[in-house]
Motif scaffolding. Structure first.
Motif, PDB file in Angstrom:
ATOM      1  N   VAL A 154       7.109  15.679  -2.574  1.00 30.77           N
ATOM      2  CA  VAL A 154       6.179  14.814  -1.798  1.00 30.77           C
ATOM      3  C   VAL A 154       6.898  14.757  -0.518  1.00 30.77           C
ATOM      4  O   VAL A 154       8.031  14.279  -0.344  1.00 30.77           O
ATOM      5  CB  VAL A 154       5.938  13.473  -2.465  1.00 30.77           C
ATOM      6  CG1 VAL A 154       4.907  12.601  -1.389  1.00 30.77           C
ATOM      7  CG2 VAL A 154       5.245  13.906  -3.837  1.00 30.77           C
ATOM      8  N   GLY A 155       6.568  15.028   0.456  1.00 30.57           N
ATOM      9  CA  GLY A 155       6.948  14.874   2.049  1.00 30.57           C
ATOM     10  C   GLY A 155       6.529  13.458   2.804  1.00 30.57           C
ATOM     11  O   GLY A 155       5.677  12.987   2.266  1.00 30.57           O
TER      12      GLY A 155
ATOM     13  N   ARG B  93       0.754  -1.194  -0.032  1.00 25.23           N
ATOM     14  CA  ARG B  93       0.001   0.157  -0.136  1.00 25.23           C
ATOM     15  C   ARG B  93       0.688   1.107   0.046  1.00 25.23           C
ATOM     16  O   ARG B  93       0.564   2.292  -0.589  1.00 25.23           O
ATOM     17  CB  ARG B  93      -0.747   0.112   1.260  1.00 25.23           C
ATOM     18  CG  ARG B  93      -2.092   1.099   1.232  1.00 25.23           C
ATOM     19  CD  ARG B  93      -3.075   1.000   2.065  1.00 25.23           C
ATOM     20  NE  ARG B  93      -2.604   0.975   3.377  1.00 25.23           N
ATOM     21  CZ  ARG B  93      -2.566   0.071   4.378  1.00 25.23           C
ATOM     22  NH1 ARG B  93      -3.463  -1.048   3.935  1.00 25.23           N
ATOM     23  NH2 ARG B  93      -2.248   0.256   5.507  1.00 25.23           N
ATOM     24  N   ILE B  94       2.004   1.252   0.608  1.00 22.40           N
ATOM     25  CA  ILE B  94       2.953   2.435   0.832  1.00 22.40           C
ATOM     26  C   ILE B  94       3.527   2.417  -0.804  1.00 22.40           C
ATOM     27  O   ILE B  94       3.538   3.628  -1.123  1.00 22.40           O
ATOM     28  CB  ILE B  94       3.903   2.276   1.868  1.00 22.40           C
ATOM     29  CG1 ILE B  94       3.280   2.230   3.278  1.00 22.40           C
ATOM     30  CG2 ILE B  94       4.907   3.343   1.832  1.00 22.40           C
ATOM     31  CD1 ILE B  94       4.282   2.015   4.485  1.00 22.40           C
ATOM     32  N   LEU B  95       4.119   1.364  -1.183  1.00 26.22           N
ATOM     33  CA  LEU B  95       4.658   1.617  -2.529  1.00 26.22           C
ATOM     34  C   LEU B  95       3.757   2.185  -3.501  1.00 26.22           C
ATOM     35  O   LEU B  95       4.071   2.991  -4.437  1.00 26.22           O
ATOM     36  CB  LEU B  95       5.063   0.349  -2.824  1.00 26.22           C
ATOM     37  CG  LEU B  95       6.442  -0.021  -1.984  1.00 26.22           C
ATOM     38  CD1 LEU B  95       6.820  -1.653  -2.299  1.00 26.22           C
ATOM     39  CD2 LEU B  95       7.709   0.649  -2.348  1.00 26.22           C
TER      40      LEU B  95
ATOM     41  N   ALA C   8       2.738   9.014   4.060  1.00 30.22           N
ATOM     42  CA  ALA C   8       2.171   8.513   5.119  1.00 30.22           C
ATOM     43  C   ALA C   8       0.696   8.591   5.189  1.00 30.22           C
ATOM     44  O   ALA C   8      -0.116   7.633   5.181  1.00 30.22           O
ATOM     45  CB  ALA C   8       2.744   8.803   6.743  1.00 30.22           C
ATOM     46  N   GLU C   9       0.252   9.641   4.740  1.00 24.65           N
ATOM     47  CA  GLU C   9      -1.213   9.875   4.774  1.00 24.65           C
ATOM     48  C   GLU C   9      -2.026   9.237   3.535  1.00 24.65           C
ATOM     49  O   GLU C   9      -2.865   8.420   3.970  1.00 24.65           O
ATOM     50  CB  GLU C   9      -1.744  11.348   4.735  1.00 24.65           C
ATOM     51  CG  GLU C   9      -3.030  11.788   4.722  1.00 24.65           C
ATOM     52  CD  GLU C   9      -3.358  13.231   4.513  1.00 24.65           C
ATOM     53  OE1 GLU C   9      -4.549  13.526   4.068  1.00 24.65           O
ATOM     54  OE2 GLU C   9      -2.595  13.960   5.273  1.00 24.65           O
ATOM     55  N   ALA C  10      -1.329   9.382   2.570  1.00 22.04           N
ATOM     56  CA  ALA C  10      -1.778   8.736   1.311  1.00 22.04           C
ATOM     57  C   ALA C  10      -1.937   7.091   1.505  1.00 22.04           C
ATOM     58  O   ALA C  10      -2.979   6.439   1.119  1.00 22.04           O
ATOM     59  CB  ALA C  10      -1.026   8.936   0.279  1.00 22.04           C
TER      60      ALA C  10
END
Length: 191
Positions: free
Chosen positions: A31-32, A14-16, A37-39
């Motif tokens: 992109v920070g 999901r993170i990738l 993390a939020e996305a």
């Protein structure tokens, strides 16, 4: 709280996926960690425990975005015969839909112009993704004696990426459409 291996793998995927989309949409510097993390619906801690750094996450997300299993832009080898494959690739790559959705499109066009400023690990992931994409494209192209298939694929891929970058860069929608159409005609005829 301990997370199962399956859940950890799901979180990682999901993170990738989220990172690959955000990096293609906004660039590596745009992109920070907060947005990443939020996305992904994760915390900073989860993100760092999976990847250790934004740089490592960017390299892995880029590898994911350029993975060989993606057939949105390139058909599977053998699915379309030689000359027709070029038309299919050019039509998919130089479409208004691809131009207008960088987060879902080719990472080469979305991130290529900033790679020379990137960290070594991210550039390496980009290079390997480019090699893989060029090899997949070479397998689709009709065989010619005057040029090695890999060289023909690199030339075509360079033209496609450059065209898409220019079509996205201009502020005139009509000119953007003309860039796509003119290049598509030229590349298809040249093939």
């Amino acid at each position: 709280m301990k997370v199962s291996k399956e859940k950890a793998a799901e979180n990682r995927a999901r993170i990738l996926t989220a990172a690959a989309r955000l990096f293609r949409e906004h660039g590596l510097a745009g992109v920070g960690v907060d947005a990443l993390a939020e996305a992904a619906g994760m915390t900073h801690g989860s993100l760092y425990s999976q990847f250790g750094s934004k740089e490592r996450l960017a390299a892995e997300a880029l590898s994911e975005a350029l993975a060989p299993g993606d057939t949105r832009l390139l058909p599977e080898a053998g699915a379309v015969p030689g000359q027709d494959a070029v038309a299919v690739v050019v039509g998919r790559y130089l479409s208004p839909q691809h131009r207008d959705r960088p987060g879902e499109g080719c990472a080469l066009a979305a991130l290529g112009s900033e790679m020379h400023r990137g960290p070594a690990s991210v550039r390496h992931a980009f290079t390997e993704g480019l090699r893989s994409l060029a090899a997949r494209l070479a397998a689709l192209l009709p065989r010619r004696r005057r040029q090695a298939p890999e060289d023909a694929a690199l030339a075509l891929l360079s033209a496609l990426v450059g065209t898409l970058i220019l079509a996205r860069a201009v502020d005139d929608p009509g000119l953007s459409d003309r860039i796509l159409a003119a290049s598509a005609r030229h590349l298809t005829q040249a093939a």
